[in-house]
Design a protein around this motif. Structure first.
Motif, short mmCIF file in Angstrom:
data_model
loop_
_atom_site.label_atom_id
_atom_site.label_comp_id
_atom_site.label_asym_id
_atom_site.label_seq_id
_atom_site.Cartn_x
_atom_site.Cartn_y
_atom_site.Cartn_z
N TRP A 170 -10.07 3.72 12.70
CA TRP A 170 -8.67 3.94 12.30
C TRP A 170 -8.54 5.15 11.40
CZ3 TRP A 170 -5.32 0.32 8.74
CH2 TRP A 170 -3.96 0.66 8.90
N ALA A 171 -9.46 5.29 10.44
CA ALA A 171 -9.44 6.45 9.55
C ALA A 171 -9.56 7.75 10.34
CB ALA A 171 -10.56 6.34 8.52
N GLU A 172 -10.42 7.75 11.33
CA GLU A 172 -10.61 8.96 12.15
C GLU A 172 -9.36 9.25 12.96
OE1 GLU A 172 -14.13 7.85 14.21
OE2 GLU A 172 -15.47 8.55 12.63
N LEU A 173 -8.71 8.20 13.46
CA LEU A 173 -7.46 8.37 14.21
C LEU A 173 -6.38 8.98 13.33
CD1 LEU A 173 -5.71 7.82 16.77
CD2 LEU A 173 -5.23 5.56 15.80
N LEU A 174 -6.36 8.58 12.05
CA LEU A 174 -5.36 9.09 11.10
C LEU A 174 -5.78 10.42 10.47
CD1 LEU A 174 -4.50 5.74 9.27
CD2 LEU A 174 -3.14 6.89 11.02
N ASN A 175 -6.94 10.91 10.86
CA ASN A 175 -7.47 12.18 10.36
C ASN A 175 -7.65 12.15 8.84
OD1 ASN A 175 -8.40 14.84 10.63
ND2 ASN A 175 -6.38 15.70 10.22
N THR A 176 -8.34 11.10 8.37
CA THR A 176 -8.60 10.97 6.95
C THR A 176 -9.96 10.34 6.73
OG1 THR A 176 -7.65 10.20 4.85
CG2 THR A 176 -7.59 8.65 6.70
N ALA A 177 -10.39 10.29 5.48
CA ALA A 177 -11.64 9.62 5.13
C ALA A 177 -11.37 8.15 4.90
CB ALA A 177 -12.24 10.25 3.87
N ARG A 178 -12.36 7.33 5.16
CA ARG A 178 -12.17 5.88 5.01
C ARG A 178 -11.80 5.49 3.57
NH1 ARG A 178 -16.22 1.08 7.18
NH2 ARG A 178 -15.01 -0.65 6.34
N PRO A 179 -12.42 6.07 2.52
CA PRO A 179 -12.00 5.71 1.15
C PRO A 179 -10.53 6.02 0.87
CG PRO A 179 -14.14 6.80 1.12
CD PRO A 179 -13.61 6.95 2.50
N SER A 180 -10.03 7.13 1.44
CA SER A 180 -8.62 7.48 1.26
C SER A 180 -7.72 6.45 1.94
CB SER A 180 -8.34 8.88 1.83
OG SER A 180 -9.11 9.86 1.18
N LEU A 181 -8.13 6.01 3.13
CA LEU A 181 -7.38 4.96 3.82
C LEU A 181 -7.36 3.68 2.99
CD1 LEU A 181 -5.97 3.69 6.28
CD2 LEU A 181 -8.24 3.35 7.30
N SER A 182 -8.50 3.32 2.45
CA SER A 182 -8.59 2.09 1.65
C SER A 182 -7.69 2.16 0.41
CB SER A 182 -10.04 1.83 1.23
OG SER A 182 -10.86 1.60 2.37
N ARG A 183 -7.64 3.32 -0.23
CA ARG A 183 -6.78 3.48 -1.42
C ARG A 183 -5.31 3.30 -1.06
NH1 ARG A 183 -10.54 7.55 -2.84
NH2 ARG A 183 -9.23 9.15 -1.85
N GLU A 184 -4.90 3.89 0.05
CA GLU A 184 -3.49 3.79 0.44
C GLU A 184 -3.15 2.36 0.86
OE1 GLU A 184 -0.94 5.78 0.27
OE2 GLU A 184 -2.10 7.39 -0.63
N LEU A 185 -4.05 1.69 1.53
CA LEU A 185 -3.81 0.29 1.91
C LEU A 185 -3.68 -0.58 0.66
CD1 LEU A 185 -6.22 -0.15 4.96
CD2 LEU A 185 -3.73 0.01 5.02
N ALA A 186 -4.53 -0.33 -0.34
CA ALA A 186 -4.45 -1.08 -1.59
C ALA A 186 -3.12 -0.83 -2.29
CB ALA A 186 -5.61 -0.70 -2.50
N PHE A 187 -2.64 0.41 -2.26
CA PHE A 187 -1.35 0.73 -2.86
C PHE A 187 -0.22 -0.04 -2.16
CE2 PHE A 187 2.62 3.10 -2.73
CZ PHE A 187 2.85 3.39 -4.06
N LEU A 188 -0.22 -0.03 -0.83
CA LEU A 188 0.82 -0.72 -0.08
C LEU A 188 0.77 -2.23 -0.34
CD1 LEU A 188 0.55 1.25 3.30
CD2 LEU A 188 2.41 1.39 1.62
N ARG A 189 -0.43 -2.76 -0.47
CA ARG A 189 -0.58 -4.20 -0.76
C ARG A 189 -0.11 -4.52 -2.18
NH1 ARG A 189 -6.54 -5.82 -1.03
NH2 ARG A 189 -6.25 -4.57 -2.91
N ASP A 190 -0.54 -3.72 -3.14
CA ASP A 190 -0.21 -3.99 -4.53
C ASP A 190 1.28 -3.86 -4.80
OD1 ASP A 190 -2.89 -4.37 -4.92
OD2 ASP A 190 -3.25 -2.41 -5.87
N ASN A 191 1.98 -3.08 -3.97
CA ASN A 191 3.41 -2.91 -4.13
C ASN A 191 4.22 -3.83 -3.22
OD1 ASN A 191 4.24 -0.38 -5.98
ND2 ASN A 191 2.24 0.00 -5.04
N GLY A 192 3.54 -4.79 -2.60
CA GLY A 192 4.23 -5.82 -1.85
C GLY A 192 4.74 -5.43 -0.47
N TRP A 193 4.23 -4.32 0.07
CA TRP A 193 4.66 -3.88 1.40
C TRP A 193 3.90 -4.62 2.50
CZ3 TRP A 193 7.10 1.37 2.34
CH2 TRP A 193 7.75 1.83 1.20
N ILE A 194 2.60 -4.79 2.29
CA ILE A 194 1.75 -5.43 3.31
C ILE A 194 0.76 -6.36 2.64
CG2 ILE A 194 1.89 -3.42 4.87
CD1 ILE A 194 -1.00 -2.71 3.99
N ASP A 195 0.15 -7.19 3.44
CA ASP A 195 -1.02 -7.96 3.03
C ASP A 195 -2.03 -7.86 4.17
OD1 ASP A 195 -2.66 -9.46 1.44
OD2 ASP A 195 -1.74 -11.39 1.93
#
Length: 219
Positions: A170-195
């Motif tokens: 998924w990270a490769e599909l989004l043209n990003t590094a996996r740690p960057s993807l993980s940080r953004e997912l954590a942000f979306l989760r912590d702000n109540g957008w996703i789980d």
């Protein structure tokens, strides 16, 4: 894709007259290398294969992961410069059926339904490429993640969805590094957008996610 709409008996009868090879492949084995001539198409009978782009700095990026019943080589085999633009490897044990260009032409001449199925498959691949371009054009990584999750929710008809591949892919599909993807997912989760848990995601604030993309479209 060649045999869509055909019964098991029809396929069995065809295989009696076809020229093909079946090759078992081991983990990490290269099936084709970038730059090799594409004179066969491959049909994945079991397992998976990865399509990878190798860069001069030594990094390998997974472009696609294909599973049982899917094909590779069909988009380049009839090109004037019929060479593979990427390397295809077996990430685990798999088995692939190979059919030559000459045999394909014979099959198409004998059965126009097979030719139609082939063209339909190429059209579907083109749509997938356009979807990938659409994802990358959305904007920031956060917007690309939101866009992809909304698309998957629509395709799976549920706000609870499952990713069709690993986080690495998924990270490769989004043209990003996996740690960057993980940080953004954590942000979306912590702000109540996703789980999420593993590969399963739940959209908790779909309206807010859609509004984020609408703001991008209005710019």
């Amino acid at each position: 894709m060649l045999f869509r709409g055909k019964s098991v008996d029809d396929i069995s009868a065809m295989l009696q007259t076809m020229i093909y090879t079946v090759k078992p492949l081991r983990k990490k084995e290269h099936i084709v290398n970038e730059g090799e001539t594409a004179d066969h198409i491959g049909i994945i009978l079991s397992g998976q294969v990865e399509v990878q782009k190798n860069h001069s700095n030594g990094n390998n990026v997974t472009i696609a992961r294909l599973g049982r019943g899917q094909t590779f080589g069909e988009a380049v085999i009839f090109r004037k410069e019929n060479v593979y633009p990427a390397t295809i490897i077996a990430p685990g044990n798999c088995c692939v059926m190979f059919i030559s260009k000459q045999e394909l032409l014979r099959l198409f001449a004998a059965d126009t339904d097979m030719l139609s199925s082939y063209m339909e498959n190429l059209s579907e691949r083109l749509v997938m490429v356009n979807q990938n371009i659409e994802i990358l054009s959305v904007g920031s990584l956060r917007k690309r993640i939101v866009f992809y999750l909304l698309k998957q929710a629509d395709q799976q008809s549920s706000n609870t969805l499952k990713l069709p591949f690993s986080r690495k892919v998924w990270a490769e599909l989004l043209n990003t590094a996996r740690p960057s993807l993980s940080r953004e997912l954590a942000f979306l989760r912590d702000n109540g957008w996703i789980d999420f848990k593993g590969s399963e995601f739940t959209l908790l604030n779909r309206e807010g996610m859609e509004d984020l993309l609408e703001k991008f479209k209005r710019k």
